[in-house]
Design an enzyme around this catalytic site. Structure first.
Site, short mmCIF file in Angstrom:
data_model
loop_
_atom_site.label_atom_id
_atom_site.label_comp_id
_atom_site.label_asym_id
_atom_site.label_seq_id
_atom_site.Cartn_x
_atom_site.Cartn_y
_atom_site.Cartn_z
N GLU A 155 44.99 35.60 32.38
CA GLU A 155 45.47 35.93 33.70
C GLU A 155 46.77 35.51 33.56
O GLU A 155 46.28 33.92 33.84
CB GLU A 155 44.53 36.58 34.54
CG GLU A 155 45.35 36.62 36.14
CD GLU A 155 44.61 37.01 36.46
OE1 GLU A 155 44.62 37.96 37.64
OE2 GLU A 155 43.39 36.71 36.75
N GLU A 256 42.46 45.17 43.47
CA GLU A 256 41.98 43.41 43.97
C GLU A 256 43.83 43.79 45.15
O GLU A 256 44.53 42.77 45.01
CB GLU A 256 42.76 42.41 42.46
CG GLU A 256 41.95 40.95 42.67
CD GLU A 256 42.53 40.02 41.61
OE1 GLU A 256 41.14 40.04 40.83
OE2 GLU A 256 43.83 39.98 41.79
#
Length: 273
Positions: A155, A256
């Site tokens: 990520e 998220e």
């Protein structure tokens, strides 16, 4: 297409956190979700005792939801840390101790995506040394993921909120993905495209999608500014997700984002039922 054409899961490490961990899967199910994801829940322990693992497994199964994504141990998150795998010494050892524990837990609940946060730069340590250690540990993680039929996610975060994290652009994260795949020959490392983080870095999101959709294994969203629900900021998330879908991405989209001052149950009013 729009939001109604997407498959959304909810991240239980940032939403429903007003509840104890073991109550969150059922709360997500009650809110209409069939899938959830998690950061590593035991921030102080890469190797929690079996009863703790079993209790979380039961909570997920009893709620009737699927765990579709799990982070490897990443240190104090939320908190000052952004991963452990590139940090020499104890943190790297803790990451390695966690690899099979996380993979085995994921396998036990049918989770097929494991996210490995890279870790912050450490003052006084050569970045090249950290990168070499990261590649070693990511290679081990990729092999563990492959053992259970899962993918490894890498990520990019955002520089304003994570100034010591080295992967603060899509190209930087994808370069690591490519190095891991070259090292293992497995091809199971993929980019985790978090549209909030990339927007915070000022990246051209349509261009990122065009360039890297084929290497993307998971997508996460929050609006910007504020990291709130879609519609609380100015990101054209509906259009961006449409572009991703047209580019061939058909996986889950992880929610998220922060619910704000309201309970998490009230933070989904933007979502088509």
């Amino acid at each position: 297409m729009g939001f109604a054409e997407q498959r959304f899961n909810v991240n239980l490490s940032i939403l429903f956190t007003e509840l104890p961990l073991l109550e969150r899967p059922a709360a997500a199910a009650a809110a209409g979700f069939t899938a959830v994801e998690l950061w590593w829940p035991w921030v102080d322990s890469p190797t929690p005792v079996r009863p703790e693992l079993d209790a979380l497994k039961r909570a997920i199964e009893d709620a009737g939801v699927r765990l579709t994504g799990l982070n490897f141990y990443a240190g104090q998150l939320p908190g000052p840390d952004r991963g452990a795998l590139s940090i020499p010494g104890e943190e790297s050892e803790r990451f390695r101790a966690n690899i099979d524990v996380a993979a085995d837990f994921a396998a036990s609940v049918g989770c097929t995506a494991l996210n490995a946060l890279y870790g912050n730069r450490v003052e006084g340590v050569d970045p090249a040394e950290q990168d070499a250690l990261a590649l070693e540990n990511l290679t081990l993680a990729a092999r563990a993921a492959d053992r259970i039929g899962a993918i490894l996610l890498i990520e990019a975060l955002n520089q304003p909120e994570s100034p010591l994290y080295p992967l603060v652009s899509a190209p930087a994260a994808v370069a690591v993905v490519d190095r891991v795949n070259e090292a293992t020959g497995l091809g199971n490392a993929h980019f985790l495209m978090d549209l909030y983080h990339l927007s915070m870095n000022g990246e051209d999101l349509p261009s990122v999608i065009e360039r890297f959709a084929s290497k993307t294994g998971h997508v996460q969203i929050a609006d910007n500014p504020g990291r709130g629900a879609p519609g609380t900021g100015s990101l054209p998330l509906e259009d961006l997700l449409d572009q991703l879908k047209k580019a061939g991405y058909d996986g889950w989209v992880g929610l998220e984002y922060k619910p704000g001052e309201r309970p998490s149950t009230e933070a989904f009013d933007w979502l088509p039922r």
